[in-house]
Design a protein around this motif. Structure first.
Motif, mmCIF file in Angstrom:
data_model
loop_
_atom_site.group_PDB
_atom_site.id
_atom_site.type_symbol
_atom_site.label_atom_id
_atom_site.label_comp_id
_atom_site.label_asym_id
_atom_site.label_seq_id
_atom_site.Cartn_x
_atom_site.Cartn_y
_atom_site.Cartn_z
ATOM 1 N N LYS A 163 3.484 6.977 9.464
ATOM 2 C CA LYS A 163 3.796 6.811 10.896
ATOM 3 C C LYS A 163 4.301 5.405 11.190
ATOM 4 O O LYS A 163 5.211 5.234 12.001
ATOM 5 C CB LYS A 163 2.565 7.134 11.760
ATOM 6 N N ARG A 164 3.717 4.389 10.549
ATOM 7 C CA ARG A 164 4.210 3.015 10.758
ATOM 8 C C ARG A 164 5.655 2.881 10.269
ATOM 9 O O ARG A 164 6.491 2.249 10.916
ATOM 10 C CB ARG A 164 3.329 1.999 10.008
ATOM 11 N N ILE A 165 5.933 3.513 9.130
ATOM 12 C CA ILE A 165 7.300 3.432 8.582
ATOM 13 C C ILE A 165 8.274 4.175 9.509
ATOM 14 O O ILE A 165 9.380 3.685 9.785
ATOM 15 C CB ILE A 165 7.334 3.985 7.141
ATOM 16 N N ASP A 218 5.008 18.684 9.306
ATOM 17 C CA ASP A 218 4.351 17.829 10.310
ATOM 18 C C ASP A 218 5.395 17.179 11.234
ATOM 19 O O ASP A 218 5.253 16.025 11.660
ATOM 20 C CB ASP A 218 3.493 16.753 9.617
ATOM 21 N N ALA A 219 6.426 17.944 11.558
ATOM 22 C CA ALA A 219 7.534 17.393 12.346
ATOM 23 C C ALA A 219 7.110 17.046 13.767
ATOM 24 O O ALA A 219 7.707 16.163 14.389
ATOM 25 C CB ALA A 219 8.691 18.393 12.381
ATOM 26 N N GLU A 220 6.065 17.707 14.280
ATOM 27 C CA GLU A 220 5.600 17.386 15.637
ATOM 28 C C GLU A 220 5.191 15.915 15.712
ATOM 29 O O GLU A 220 5.486 15.217 16.689
ATOM 30 C CB GLU A 220 4.396 18.265 16.025
ATOM 31 N N THR A 221 4.480 15.468 14.650
ATOM 32 C CA THR A 221 4.022 14.076 14.616
ATOM 33 C C THR A 221 5.208 13.126 14.534
ATOM 34 O O THR A 221 5.269 12.111 15.246
ATOM 35 C CB THR A 221 3.083 13.879 13.403
ATOM 36 N N ALA A 222 6.175 13.458 13.680
ATOM 37 C CA ALA A 222 7.356 12.601 13.521
ATOM 38 C C ALA A 222 8.125 12.514 14.837
ATOM 39 O O ALA A 222 8.512 11.426 15.275
ATOM 40 C CB ALA A 222 8.253 13.157 12.415
ATOM 41 N N ILE A 223 8.317 13.657 15.467
ATOM 42 C CA ILE A 223 9.115 13.689 16.700
ATOM 43 C C ILE A 223 8.390 12.923 17.817
ATOM 44 O O ILE A 223 9.025 12.228 18.615
ATOM 45 C CB ILE A 223 9.454 15.149 17.067
ATOM 46 N N ALA A 224 7.066 12.997 17.817
ATOM 47 C CA ALA A 224 6.308 12.239 18.824
ATOM 48 C C ALA A 224 6.565 10.736 18.648
ATOM 49 O O ALA A 224 6.757 10.016 19.636
ATOM 50 C CB ALA A 224 4.815 12.553 18.706
ATOM 51 N N VAL A 225 6.569 10.267 17.413
ATOM 52 C CA VAL A 225 6.841 8.836 17.166
ATOM 53 C C VAL A 225 8.250 8.483 17.632
ATOM 54 O O VAL A 225 8.459 7.492 18.340
ATOM 55 C CB VAL A 225 6.661 8.493 15.665
ATOM 56 N N PHE A 226 9.234 9.309 17.266
ATOM 57 C CA PHE A 226 10.616 9.006 17.656
ATOM 58 C C PHE A 226 10.759 9.011 19.179
ATOM 59 O O PHE A 226 11.461 8.179 19.748
ATOM 60 C CB PHE A 226 11.589 9.997 17.005
ATOM 61 N N GLU A 227 10.084 9.954 19.837
ATOM 62 C CA GLU A 227 10.190 10.011 21.300
ATOM 63 C C GLU A 227 9.522 8.812 21.955
ATOM 64 O O GLU A 227 10.045 8.250 22.916
ATOM 65 C CB GLU A 227 9.649 11.350 21.816
ATOM 66 N N GLY A 272 10.971 25.002 -2.264
ATOM 67 C CA GLY A 272 10.088 26.128 -2.536
ATOM 68 C C GLY A 272 8.662 25.912 -2.069
ATOM 69 O O GLY A 272 7.944 26.861 -1.764
ATOM 70 N N VAL A 273 8.220 24.666 -1.987
ATOM 71 C CA VAL A 273 6.842 24.378 -1.593
ATOM 72 C C VAL A 273 6.712 24.360 -0.068
ATOM 73 O O VAL A 273 5.726 24.841 0.483
ATOM 74 C CB VAL A 273 6.390 23.005 -2.165
ATOM 75 N N ASN A 274 7.718 23.797 0.610
ATOM 76 C CA ASN A 274 7.552 23.478 2.032
ATOM 77 C C ASN A 274 8.307 24.378 3.002
ATOM 78 O O ASN A 274 8.056 24.318 4.211
ATOM 79 C CB ASN A 274 7.966 22.024 2.280
ATOM 80 N N ALA A 275 9.228 25.197 2.504
ATOM 81 C CA ALA A 275 10.084 25.970 3.417
ATOM 82 C C ALA A 275 9.254 26.793 4.404
ATOM 83 O O ALA A 275 9.539 26.821 5.604
ATOM 84 C CB ALA A 275 11.021 26.862 2.626
ATOM 85 N N GLU A 276 8.192 27.421 3.900
ATOM 86 C CA GLU A 276 7.375 28.285 4.757
ATOM 87 C C GLU A 276 6.670 27.506 5.870
ATOM 88 O O GLU A 276 6.402 28.039 6.937
ATOM 89 C CB GLU A 276 6.289 28.974 3.908
ATOM 90 N N LYS A 277 6.372 26.224 5.587
ATOM 91 C CA LYS A 277 5.571 25.427 6.531
ATOM 92 C C LYS A 277 6.446 24.576 7.437
ATOM 93 O O LYS A 277 5.938 23.775 8.223
ATOM 94 C CB LYS A 277 4.647 24.471 5.752
ATOM 95 N N THR A 278 7.762 24.691 7.310
ATOM 96 C CA THR A 278 8.660 23.804 8.038
ATOM 97 C C THR A 278 9.324 24.555 9.184
ATOM 98 O O THR A 278 9.888 25.620 8.987
ATOM 99 C CB THR A 278 9.726 23.239 7.071
ATOM 100 N N ARG A 279 9.262 23.960 10.375
ATOM 101 C CA ARG A 279 9.786 24.629 11.577
ATOM 102 C C ARG A 279 11.247 24.223 11.791
ATOM 103 O O ARG A 279 11.564 23.510 12.734
ATOM 104 C CB ARG A 279 8.919 24.247 12.780
#
Ligand SMILES: [Zn+2]
Length: 316
Positions: free
Chosen positions: A151-153, A175-184, A201-208
């Protein structure tokens, strides 16, 4: 006229041509340079890398974005030489692949320090190479959730992006909600961020991915070619058709937000890499697959030329 920083200097956006937006000249884990057993000579590294870049250029490739970041083997003088020899524009990144690949010196630094460091690399240069970074790399550490350091980065990257007009590229879009909150919170428009690796293959299912696009973010299907059909597939591989279908579904709704790349490694540092996978997957497999799926040339140009140019152009 809008411009993009390459390792040989800023160029007009119109000169980027076809862009491979998430690739690596040489990628290794931080500290691998301390393990002397694997070291390759400069000749070996050129021998592994130059033919791939020449082939990329011959196929019509214009620009190679090196998403390697500060601690994973970035070597800007070497990139300059490769670019001069092959004619491929190379864009270098400041930032880090993830909090978990930032070495302790940076991991303990403040947001203010990190932001200043990124800004320096973008506006003054990387070390004394004279080359300016054209993109800011950030990412999510292993484990699926953004850590405090991640988050700091991200926050420092947002400040550097706002100050310099250079965009941000992420490793992973979980965890894009967290990233987008920082950007906003920082006031960064989300079209300055490419959320990468939505297709692995690992993350596609968990990515919005469609949700990210609806918020205004750009979406990277950038691990094309890491497929289970390879002789020795990596753990993040995925069946070729499954990834392609996922991409085709996405662009039916959000073509303007879509970018694609292969995340290949020209010359791996301290690990064997993935045999049989190069940046040229884009020309040898992906574009033919897209044509076979019925995409016209204008759509292919949107994905590989227009969208990357729009994303990479320095905003003033
Ligand atoms: Zn990568």
């Amino acid at each position: 006229m809008s411009r993009v920083n390459t390792v040989l200097g800023p160029i007009p956006t119109e000169e980027l041509g076809l862009v491979a937006v998430h690739e690596h000249i040489g990628y290794g884990m931080p500290g691998s340079e301390l393990d002397t057993k694997w070291w390759k000579s400069p000749e070996q590294r050129y021998e592994e890398t130059v033919p791939k870049l020449r082939q990329f250029h011959e196929y019509g490739g214009g620009t190679f974005v090196d998403a390697t970041g500060i601690c994973n083997g970035r070597d800007v003088d070497y990139y300059k030489s490769l670019s001069a020899k092959t004619g491929v524009h190379i864009v270098a990144s400041t930032g880090f692949v993830g909090g978990d690949t930032a070495l302790p010196f940076f991991a303990r630094a403040s947001v203010e320090y990190l932001a200043e460091h990124f800004i320096h690399e973008i506006t003054v240069g990387i070390g004394n190479t004279g080359s300016r970074a054209g993109i800011i790399k950030v990412g999510v550490s292993r484990g699926g959730r953004m850590t405090d350091l991640d988050k700091r980065i991200y926050r420092a990257a947002a400040r550097a992006a706002l100050t310099t007009g250079v965009p941000i590229l992420t490793h992973l879009a979980i965890d894009a909600e967290t990233a987008i909150a920082v950007f906003e919170e920082e006031g960064l428009p989300l079209d300055r961020v490419l959320f990468g690796h939505v297709d692995d293959g690992v993350n596609a299912e968990k990515t919005r991915d469609t949700w990210i696009a609806e918020q205004g973010g750009r979406v990277g299907f950038d691990t094309f070619g890491y497929e289970t059909e390879l002789p020795d597939p990596p753990f993040w591989a995925r069946p070729r058709k499954e990834r392609l279908d996922h991409f085709l579904r996405f662009i039916r709704q959000h073509l303007d937000k879509a970018l694609a790349s292969a995340d290949a490694n020209c010359s791996p540092l301290g690990w064997p890499g993935v045999q049989g996978h190069t940046v040229n997957y884009i020309f040898e497999d992906l574009i033919p697959d897209l044509r076979a799926a019925g995409l016209d040339e204008a759509t292919i140009k949107t994905i590989f030329v227009d969208n990357p140019a729009d994303f990479l152009a320095i905003q003033n």
